[in-house]
Design a protein around this motif. Structure first.
Motif, PDB file in Angstrom:
ATOM      1  N   GLU A  68      35.084 -43.850  27.656  1.00  0.00           N
ATOM      2  CA  GLU A  68      34.737 -44.979  26.791  1.00  0.00           C
ATOM      3  C   GLU A  68      33.261 -45.343  26.848  1.00  0.00           C
ATOM      4  O   GLU A  68      32.688 -45.837  25.875  1.00  0.00           O
ATOM      5  N   LYS A 146      30.667 -58.954  28.912  1.00  0.00           N
ATOM      6  CA  LYS A 146      30.515 -59.373  27.514  1.00  0.00           C
ATOM      7  C   LYS A 146      29.103 -59.878  27.261  1.00  0.00           C
ATOM      8  O   LYS A 146      28.473 -59.553  26.246  1.00  0.00           O
ATOM      9  N   PRO A 155      27.782 -50.686  25.600  1.00  0.00           N
ATOM     10  CA  PRO A 155      28.817 -50.820  24.560  1.00  0.00           C
ATOM     11  C   PRO A 155      29.692 -52.050  24.777  1.00  0.00           C
ATOM     12  O   PRO A 155      30.084 -52.351  25.907  1.00  0.00           O
ATOM     13  N   SER A 156      29.983 -52.761  23.710  1.00  0.00           N
ATOM     14  CA  SER A 156      30.780 -53.990  23.799  1.00  0.00           C
ATOM     15  C   SER A 156      32.268 -53.636  23.773  1.00  0.00           C
ATOM     16  O   SER A 156      32.936 -53.759  22.747  1.00  0.00           O
ATOM     17  N   LYS A 157      32.745 -53.192  24.906  1.00  0.00           N
ATOM     18  CA  LYS A 157      34.145 -52.788  25.019  1.00  0.00           C
ATOM     19  C   LYS A 157      34.770 -53.425  26.266  1.00  0.00           C
ATOM     20  O   LYS A 157      35.473 -52.763  27.024  1.00  0.00           O
ATOM     21  N   SER A 158      34.494 -54.702  26.476  1.00  0.00           N
ATOM     22  CA  SER A 158      34.947 -55.346  27.705  1.00  0.00           C
ATOM     23  C   SER A 158      36.459 -55.332  27.853  1.00  0.00           C
ATOM     24  O   SER A 158      36.988 -55.268  28.974  1.00  0.00           O
ATOM     25  N   GLU A 159      37.193 -55.371  26.727  1.00  0.00           N
ATOM     26  CA  GLU A 159      38.653 -55.350  26.804  1.00  0.00           C
ATOM     27  C   GLU A 159      39.149 -54.015  27.355  1.00  0.00           C
ATOM     28  O   GLU A 159      40.186 -53.956  28.037  1.00  0.00           O
ATOM     29  N   LYS A 160      38.393 -52.936  27.095  1.00  0.00           N
ATOM     30  CA  LYS A 160      38.766 -51.630  27.628  1.00  0.00           C
ATOM     31  C   LYS A 160      38.442 -51.534  29.121  1.00  0.00           C
ATOM     32  O   LYS A 160      39.165 -50.881  29.875  1.00  0.00           O
TER      33      LYS A 160
END
Length: 204
Positions: A68, A146, A155-160
Motif C-alpha cells: 500500500e 492523517k 499517501p493518505s491511507k490511514s484506514e489501511k
C-alpha cells in the motif's frame, strides 16, 4: 524512528534531546552551526535512523505495509513502533509517559529559538494535542498519520494502516520488542548514551 523513540533515546542531556528531535530538519553539515551537545544529538538521530533502516526486523515489518505504501512503508513502521513504545512505556522508562512528555515540552520550549522554523511551527500543536501521549492508542497514531498525510507526500491511507496494524498486532508488537532491545543496546554501547531504565521490582 519517530519522535517518541528519538526523544527517549536521547538520555538525560537536554541539549542532546533538542538535537535528536530536530535531526530530520538539519541537512548535510549544517549541524556544525549548533553548539556541540545539540550537534551531537543531531548526529545521534542520524545514527539511529541508519541503524533502523538497515535492520532486518524493521525491513520485515515494512513488508506488511509495502503493497500500500511502497517507499513510504518505513515511515509508517516508525509510527507503529512509537505506538508500541508508548503502549509499553513503563517497560522502558522510570517516568510515566505524561510526565516524560511534559519534561520534553518544557525542554523544547526553553530552546525554542534554536529550533528550525518548521519545527517552531508544529511544536505548539504537538504540545496542545498531547501527541506524544496519544501514541499509546491506535486512534492516536492513526490521527498522527492523517495529519502527516495532509502536510507531506505520505499517501493518505490511514484506514489501511489501521487495518494492517490490527490484523498483525501481536506479530508487530513482538517485532518491535525484539528490535527496540537491540536499538537500546546500540545507542547505549555504541553511541555512549546513558538511558535510565525502570525499576521493575518497585514499580518506580
Amino acid at each position: 524512528m519517530n519522535y517518541l523513540a528519538h526523544l527517549h533515546l536521547s538520555g538525560e542531556s537536554e541539549k542532546m534531546l533538542v538535537g535528536n528531535f530536530i535531526g530530520d530538519y538539519i541537512k548535510g553539515n549544517k549541524y556544525l552551526l549548533y553548539e556541540d551537545e545539540i550537534a551531537r544529538g543531531i548526529l545521534l538521530h542520524r545514527h539511529i535512523d541508519s541503524f533502523t533502516d538497515a535492520h532486518p526486523l524493521q525491513r520485515e515489518a515494512r513488508l506488511l505495509f509495502r503493497p500500500e505504501f511502497g517507499l513510504y512503508s518505513g515511515i509508517v513502521v516508525d509510527f507503529i513502533y512509537d505506538h508500541f513504545l508508548a503502549r509499553n512505556w513503563d517497560h522502558y522508562s522510570p517516568l510515566r509517559l505524561p510526565v516524560f512528555a511534559k519534561r520534553v515540552h518544557a525542554i523544547l520550549l526553553s530552546h525554542f529559538s534554536s529550533l528550525p522554523l518548521r519545527v517552531q511551527g508544529f511544536l505548539p500543536f504537538l504540545i496542545q494535542h498531547k501527541r506524544l501521549v496519544s501514541y499509546a492508542s491506535v486512534d492516536g497514531i492513526i490521527q498522527s498519520l492523517k495529519i502527516m498525510g495532509k502536510h507531506s507526500s505520505l499517501p493518505s491511507k490511514s484506514e489501511k494502516v489501521e487495518r494492517i496494524l490490527l490484523e498483525n498486532y501481536t506479530e508487530l508488537e513482538t517485532n518491535f520488542e525484539a528490535f527496540f532491545t537491540e536499538l537500546l543496546d546500540f545507542v547505549s554501547e555504541k553511541q555512549g548514551v546513558e538511558i535510565k531504565k525502570p525499576d521493575l521490582m518497585t514499580g518506580l
